[in-house]
Write a protein that holds these residues in place. Structure first.
Motif, PDB file in Angstrom:
ATOM      1  N   CYS A   1      47.116  42.564  43.182  1.00  0.00           N
ATOM      2  CA  CYS A   1      45.941  41.527  42.978  1.00  0.00           C
ATOM      3  C   CYS A   1      44.755  42.385  43.075  1.00  0.00           C
ATOM      4  CB  CYS A   1      45.915  40.574  44.331  1.00  0.00           C
ATOM      5  SG  CYS A   1      44.599  39.250  44.197  1.00  0.00           S
ATOM      6  N   LEU A   2      44.337  43.228  43.950  1.00  0.00           N
ATOM      7  CA  LEU A   2      43.003  44.004  43.643  1.00  0.00           C
ATOM      8  C   LEU A   2      42.938  44.934  42.651  1.00  0.00           C
ATOM      9  CD1 LEU A   2      42.690  44.785  47.629  1.00  0.00           C
ATOM     10  CD2 LEU A   2      41.557  42.849  46.434  1.00  0.00           C
TER      11      LEU A   2
ATOM     12  N   PRO B   1      42.607  40.441  32.796  1.00  0.00           N
ATOM     13  CA  PRO B   1      41.382  40.926  32.543  1.00  0.00           C
ATOM     14  C   PRO B   1      40.281  40.120  32.276  1.00  0.00           C
ATOM     15  CG  PRO B   1      42.997  42.199  31.716  1.00  0.00           C
ATOM     16  CD  PRO B   1      43.797  40.976  32.176  1.00  0.00           C
ATOM     17  N   GLY B   2      40.338  38.878  31.684  1.00  0.00           N
ATOM     18  CA  GLY B   2      39.308  38.307  31.484  1.00  0.00           C
ATOM     19  C   GLY B   2      39.008  36.849  32.294  1.00  0.00           C
TER      20      GLY B   2
ATOM     21  N   ALA C   1      29.685  45.001  35.624  1.00  0.00           N
ATOM     22  CA  ALA C   1      29.814  45.561  36.953  1.00  0.00           C
ATOM     23  C   ALA C   1      28.684  44.920  37.729  1.00  0.00           C
ATOM     24  CB  ALA C   1      29.370  47.222  36.696  1.00  0.00           C
ATOM     25  N   GLY C   2      28.871  44.624  38.814  1.00  0.00           N
ATOM     26  CA  GLY C   2      28.008  43.906  40.017  1.00  0.00           C
ATOM     27  C   GLY C   2      27.890  42.348  39.627  1.00  0.00           C
ATOM     28  N   SER C   3      28.739  41.594  38.686  1.00  0.00           N
ATOM     29  CA  SER C   3      28.712  40.351  38.508  1.00  0.00           C
ATOM     30  C   SER C   3      29.302  39.609  39.587  1.00  0.00           C
ATOM     31  CB  SER C   3      28.883  40.007  36.975  1.00  0.00           C
ATOM     32  OG  SER C   3      30.063  40.413  36.882  1.00  0.00           O
ATOM     33  N   PHE C   4      30.252  40.156  40.086  1.00  0.00           N
ATOM     34  CA  PHE C   4      31.073  39.470  41.022  1.00  0.00           C
ATOM     35  C   PHE C   4      31.340  40.320  42.318  1.00  0.00           C
ATOM     36  CE2 PHE C   4      34.262  41.997  38.725  1.00  0.00           C
ATOM     37  CZ  PHE C   4      35.399  42.127  39.219  1.00  0.00           C
ATOM     38  N   GLU C   5      32.108  39.661  43.361  1.00  0.00           N
ATOM     39  CA  GLU C   5      32.412  40.358  44.411  1.00  0.00           C
ATOM     40  C   GLU C   5      33.614  39.706  44.974  1.00  0.00           C
ATOM     41  OE1 GLU C   5      30.293  39.761  48.191  1.00  0.00           O
ATOM     42  OE2 GLU C   5      30.199  37.286  47.569  1.00  0.00           O
ATOM     43  N   VAL C   6      34.400  40.917  45.612  1.00  0.00           N
ATOM     44  CA  VAL C   6      36.004  40.264  46.028  1.00  0.00           C
ATOM     45  C   VAL C   6      35.800  40.218  47.377  1.00  0.00           C
ATOM     46  CG1 VAL C   6      38.431  40.746  46.065  1.00  0.00           C
ATOM     47  CG2 VAL C   6      36.947  41.083  44.035  1.00  0.00           C
TER      48      VAL C   6
ATOM     49  N   GLU D   1      39.938  45.090  39.668  1.00  0.00           N
ATOM     50  CA  GLU D   1      39.314  46.453  39.500  1.00  0.00           C
ATOM     51  C   GLU D   1      39.204  46.540  37.845  1.00  0.00           C
ATOM     52  OE1 GLU D   1      41.136  49.531  41.430  1.00  0.00           O
ATOM     53  OE2 GLU D   1      40.489  48.960  43.214  1.00  0.00           O
ATOM     54  N   GLN D   2      40.067  45.879  37.095  1.00  0.00           N
ATOM     55  CA  GLN D   2      40.264  45.983  35.727  1.00  0.00           C
ATOM     56  C   GLN D   2      39.490  44.631  34.728  1.00  0.00           C
ATOM     57  OE1 GLN D   2      44.562  46.299  35.356  1.00  0.00           O
ATOM     58  NE2 GLN D   2      44.476  48.335  36.456  1.00  0.00           N
TER      59      GLN D   2
END
Length: 103
Positions: free
Chosen positions: A22-23, A96-97, A33-38, A27-28
């Motif tokens: 899942c993680l 990925p999308g 970059a930086g637009s989301f957090e997990v 990452e893919q």
């Protein structure tokens, strides 16, 4: 650093055997970059789920008592920095999308 536009919340219990996939999917992502957090919310797993997530560099919320998926989702929502939340189960491998489509 600016807050992300989206917080992905992954409730997890006894997920050490599948959380990595899942993680990997997050990452893919095609999102900037930086637009989301997990955020992985470990619901008192006895199998090292939280340690696995921490080792992958995502935010981890540790619940001291197993309260089920709904309680874990609520804990993740409280910890989120974004106003838009995306809930994904720990056994999901995201396309990925996914994040770009939710932004």
């Amino acid at each position: 650093m600016a807050d992300p536009a989206l917080s992905v919340i992954v409730p997890a219990f006894r997920a050490a055997d599948h959380l990595g996939a899942c993680l990997d999917g997050f990452e893919q992502q095609d999102a900037p970059a930086g637009s989301f957090e997990v955020i992985v919310v470990d619901d008192d797993s006895p199998d090292g789920t939280a340690d696995l997530a921490e080792g992958r560099g995502v935010r981890v919320v540790r619940r001291a008592v197993n309260g089920g998926a709904a309680a874990a989702r609520n804990s993740g929502a409280q910890a989120a920095r974004a106003q838009v939340l995306l809930f994904v189960d720990s056994d999901v491998i995201p396309d990925p999308g996914l994040v770009a489509g939710a932004l």
